[in-house]
Design an enzyme around this catalytic site. Structure first.
Site, mmCIF file in Angstrom:
data_model
loop_
_atom_site.group_PDB
_atom_site.id
_atom_site.type_symbol
_atom_site.label_atom_id
_atom_site.label_comp_id
_atom_site.label_asym_id
_atom_site.label_seq_id
_atom_site.Cartn_x
_atom_site.Cartn_y
_atom_site.Cartn_z
ATOM 1 N N ASP A 177 -78.066 29.520 -49.556
ATOM 2 C CA ASP A 177 -77.990 29.767 -48.078
ATOM 3 C C ASP A 177 -77.411 31.238 -48.032
ATOM 4 O O ASP A 177 -77.420 31.842 -46.871
ATOM 5 C CB ASP A 177 -76.893 28.913 -47.418
ATOM 6 C CG ASP A 177 -77.252 27.677 -47.295
ATOM 7 O OD1 ASP A 177 -76.503 26.537 -47.757
ATOM 8 O OD2 ASP A 177 -78.498 27.250 -46.843
ATOM 9 N N HIS A 199 -70.562 25.992 -54.726
ATOM 10 C CA HIS A 199 -71.554 24.793 -54.757
ATOM 11 C C HIS A 199 -70.819 23.637 -55.586
ATOM 12 O O HIS A 199 -70.270 23.706 -56.634
ATOM 13 C CB HIS A 199 -72.929 25.030 -55.530
ATOM 14 C CG HIS A 199 -73.944 24.025 -55.077
ATOM 15 N ND1 HIS A 199 -73.933 22.642 -55.792
ATOM 16 C CD2 HIS A 199 -74.584 23.827 -54.194
ATOM 17 C CE1 HIS A 199 -74.987 22.224 -55.224
ATOM 18 N NE2 HIS A 199 -75.571 22.787 -54.309
HETATM 19 C C1 SDX Z 1 -75.832 23.238 -49.622
HETATM 20 O O1 SDX Z 1 -75.077 19.458 -52.454
HETATM 21 C C2 SDX Z 1 -75.933 20.108 -52.457
HETATM 22 O O2 SDX Z 1 -76.970 20.202 -53.249
HETATM 23 C C3 SDX Z 1 -75.912 20.874 -51.100
HETATM 24 C C4 SDX Z 1 -77.299 21.988 -51.199
HETATM 25 C C5 SDX Z 1 -78.568 21.297 -50.955
HETATM 26 O O3 SDX Z 1 -79.567 21.790 -51.367
HETATM 27 O O4 SDX Z 1 -78.639 20.129 -50.350
HETATM 28 O O5 SDX Z 1 -77.408 22.938 -52.254
HETATM 29 C C6 SDX Z 1 -77.166 22.909 -49.731
HETATM 30 O O6 SDX Z 1 -75.056 22.693 -48.921
HETATM 31 C C7 SDX Z 1 -75.299 24.603 -50.109
HETATM 32 C C8 SDX Z 1 -73.677 24.740 -50.182
HETATM 33 C C9 SDX Z 1 -73.673 25.556 -48.643
HETATM 34 N N1 SDX Z 1 -72.207 25.604 -48.016
HETATM 35 C C10 SDX Z 1 -71.708 26.814 -48.138
HETATM 36 O O7 SDX Z 1 -72.117 27.928 -48.536
HETATM 37 C C11 SDX Z 1 -70.298 26.713 -47.539
HETATM 38 C C12 SDX Z 1 -69.251 27.345 -48.181
HETATM 39 N N2 SDX Z 1 -68.914 26.826 -49.699
HETATM 40 C C13 SDX Z 1 -68.047 25.919 -49.576
HETATM 41 O O8 SDX Z 1 -67.434 25.210 -48.435
HETATM 42 C C14 SDX Z 1 -67.943 24.868 -50.824
HETATM 43 O O9 SDX Z 1 -68.370 25.661 -51.939
HETATM 44 C C15 SDX Z 1 -68.972 23.713 -51.124
HETATM 45 C C16 SDX Z 1 -68.636 22.882 -49.555
HETATM 46 C C17 SDX Z 1 -70.517 24.068 -50.925
HETATM 47 C C18 SDX Z 1 -68.530 22.882 -52.118
HETATM 48 O O10 SDX Z 1 -67.251 22.640 -52.091
HETATM 49 P P1 SDX Z 1 -66.550 21.540 -53.470
HETATM 50 O O11 SDX Z 1 -67.585 21.536 -54.216
HETATM 51 O O12 SDX Z 1 -65.851 20.477 -52.692
HETATM 52 O O13 SDX Z 1 -65.511 22.557 -53.753
HETATM 53 P P2 SDX Z 1 -64.209 22.775 -53.308
HETATM 54 O O14 SDX Z 1 -64.041 22.966 -51.875
HETATM 55 O O15 SDX Z 1 -63.425 21.736 -54.222
HETATM 56 O O16 SDX Z 1 -63.676 24.187 -53.875
HETATM 57 C C19 SDX Z 1 -63.241 24.415 -55.067
HETATM 58 C C20 SDX Z 1 -62.333 25.693 -55.279
HETATM 59 C C21 SDX Z 1 -61.061 25.556 -54.074
HETATM 60 O O17 SDX Z 1 -60.110 26.421 -54.337
HETATM 61 P P3 SDX Z 1 -59.026 25.712 -55.386
HETATM 62 O O18 SDX Z 1 -58.583 24.458 -54.312
HETATM 63 O O19 SDX Z 1 -59.452 25.420 -56.562
HETATM 64 O O20 SDX Z 1 -57.856 26.902 -55.099
HETATM 65 O O21 SDX Z 1 -63.105 26.925 -54.789
HETATM 66 C C22 SDX Z 1 -62.549 27.322 -53.414
HETATM 67 C C23 SDX Z 1 -62.044 26.219 -52.738
HETATM 68 O O22 SDX Z 1 -61.085 26.522 -52.066
HETATM 69 N N3 SDX Z 1 -63.958 27.627 -52.610
HETATM 70 C C24 SDX Z 1 -64.230 28.561 -52.000
HETATM 71 C C25 SDX Z 1 -65.372 28.582 -51.430
HETATM 72 N N4 SDX Z 1 -65.811 27.328 -52.018
HETATM 73 C C26 SDX Z 1 -65.159 26.748 -52.711
HETATM 74 N N5 SDX Z 1 -63.478 29.502 -51.811
HETATM 75 C C27 SDX Z 1 -63.817 30.607 -51.067
HETATM 76 N N6 SDX Z 1 -65.180 30.365 -50.393
HETATM 77 C C28 SDX Z 1 -66.125 29.616 -50.673
HETATM 78 N N7 SDX Z 1 -67.273 29.627 -50.271
#
Ligand code: SDX
Length: 433
Positions: A368, A311
């Protein structure tokens, strides 16, 4: 809305040897912010923050998230407490008005919402244009926007009365519209709202009743549905809420703004993650395949991510995930349902939250992760999950839309950019290229 942020100090920014004083602003909770509104005018420099990881887009008094503690407050009330003790319409009143209603205020609000649950009869014709196998989010996005063509006396967004009418109409009609997306998808006749039922009960009946027999709302399912609505209602300036605010900042029709938010929520990185998370858990299938998927999630060359994990704000467990986990166990237990996917989900959570890759990055289950399991148990197909999210979030979207329009400092949103494209060049006619 009365602006309440105050200046608590001054930041000094030095650019090319020149120093600029920028106010430091603070609200009631959370990190302070450096006010850069005058920076470009003073210095000729923008700030650069794609994805807005360090940018506050607005002052707001509706919802607060403490990402470090894993806490979510709606107008100062803990969401876990509201989910356990309150109900959808009482929380809707709280988000819109800032205070919990007394008995008289609640009775009036509930009656007002009840009076607007039906749709204009011609809305049905919009569904006829969709293929039966269209994704329900495609139908919801299109039909909620179509409402802007039916209700004209609430688009004068500068008038309190018009805005209140839009707020009440959309909160009342979104369950009817969402249920109609489901009924059209499964080829059953739509069911009209029955106004002696609760907000959640009415929605369940509009989804699952058929003309051939009486439908009695199951109180266990009704209570779980109501909790799920409360947990999903609002969440600060997430992508879809920011979309609604940006659309509304131009004075656009409120239903068109909600359609914009619905479109944004559909993405698998946002509200579409509940559908993606259940599909992922089904693909994993058994506990012994979990290490394979954990390895893929850590592999930078693999686009796969653990859906329902991570998140932008929470770097501890999303409090909504805690309630969803409890609700999942309650519902499956009370309904006597066993679901092998739940075992995979619990084992995946245990493994991932002890894995250094996830712990170091603050990646924990979000709202989720469990929602798909409990929504399946309630009888919904996977492609309806994000529709349910949008149904609940519509209350948050319209509350944030209203707060923005009442904010005396509100202006049309217009971000700038760092341009790295071609500089000025002469046009070359085709025969000379
Ligand atoms: C919702 O914003 C809100 O409030 C949203 C929400 C709401 O109520 O409105 O809470 C609802 O959208 C919840 C989130 C649902 N999405 C998912 O579950 C999809 C999987 N999650 C990711 O795609 C991700 O965690 C996000 C999109 C939720 C957050 O992305 P960020 O903040 O841009 O984080 P990032 O992509 O910069 O990740 C940071 C690191 C990265 O690795 P490094 O570059 O540091 O090596 O964490 C890794 C990412 O690769 N990473 C994950 C991951 N999520 C982040 N690695 C594996 N699996 C994951 N799920």
């Amino acid at each position: 809305m009365e602006n309440k942020i105050t200046q608590t100090g001054t930041a000094q920014m030095v650019i090319e040897g020149k120093s600029y004083d920028l106010p430091i602003l603070k609200g009631s909770l959370g990190a302070p912010g450096v006010d850069v509104r005058s920076l470009y005018k003073q210095s000729g420099h923008f700030t650069f923050d794609p994805g807005y990881t360090s940018t506050c887009s607005t002052e707001s008094q509706i919802t607060f998230i403490d990402g470090g503690e894993g806490q979510l407050l709606y107008r100062g009330y803990d969401v876990e407490k509201l989910a356990e003790e309150s109900n959808s319409l009482e929380v809707a009143y709280l988000l819109i008005n800032g205070e919990l209603p007394n008995a008289e205020e609640y009775k009036t609000f509930k009656q007002t919402i009840t009076n607007h649950t039906m749709l204009h009869d011609q809305v049905e014709s919009f569904f006829q244009g969709y293929r039966r196998d269209s994704h329900p989010m495609a139908m919801l996005t299109g039909t909620v926007g179509a409402l802007s063509g039916f209700y004209h006396d609430d688009q004068h967004t500068t008038e309190d009365e018009a805005r209140n009418l839009a707020i009440h109409r959309i909160i009342a009609k979104i369950p009817t519209l969402a249920a109609r997306c489901y009924k059209y998808r499964v080829g059953q006749p739509h069911v009209f709202p029955q106004n002696n039922l609760s907000y959640a009960g009415n929605f369940l009946r509009m989804c699952f009743a058929v003309p051939a027999e009486e439908y009695v709302v199951n109180p266990i399912i009704e209570r779980a549905m109501d909790k799920i609505f409360i947990l999903h209602m609002d969440h600060e300036q997430n992508a879809s809420t920011s979309t609604v605010r940006l659309a509304g900042s131009s004075g656009a029709n409120p239903y068109a703004c909600i359609a914009a938010g619905t479109a944004c929520l559909w993405g698998p990185s946002h509200g579409g993650a509940n559908e993606a998370a259940l599909n992922m858990l089904k693909e994993i299938g058994t506990v012994d395949r979990i290490p394979e998927f954990i390895a893929r999630a850590k592999d930078k060359s693999d686009p796969f991510r653990l859906m329902g994990f991570g998140h932008r704000v929470y770097k501890a467990t999303d409090p909504r995930a805690r309630v969803m986990r409890r609700t999942t166990h309650e519902v499956l237990g009370e309904l006597g349902i066993t679901n092998p996917v739940l075992e995979v989900a619990m084992e995946l959570e245990k493994i991932a939250t002890n894995e250094e890759y996830f712990v170091k990055r603050g990646l924990y289950p979000n709202v989720d992760f469990y929602s798909g399991i409990v929504l399946s148990a309630l009888g919904f197909p996977t492609d309806m999950f994000t529709v349910l999210f949008a149904l609940a979030r519509t209350t948050g979207w319209i509350s944030q839309w209203n707060e923005m329009l009442e904010d005396p400092s509100q202006r049309i949103g217009r971000p700038r950019q760092l341009y790295s494209g071609a500089t000025l060049r002469d046009f070359v006619p085709m025969d000379k290229r």
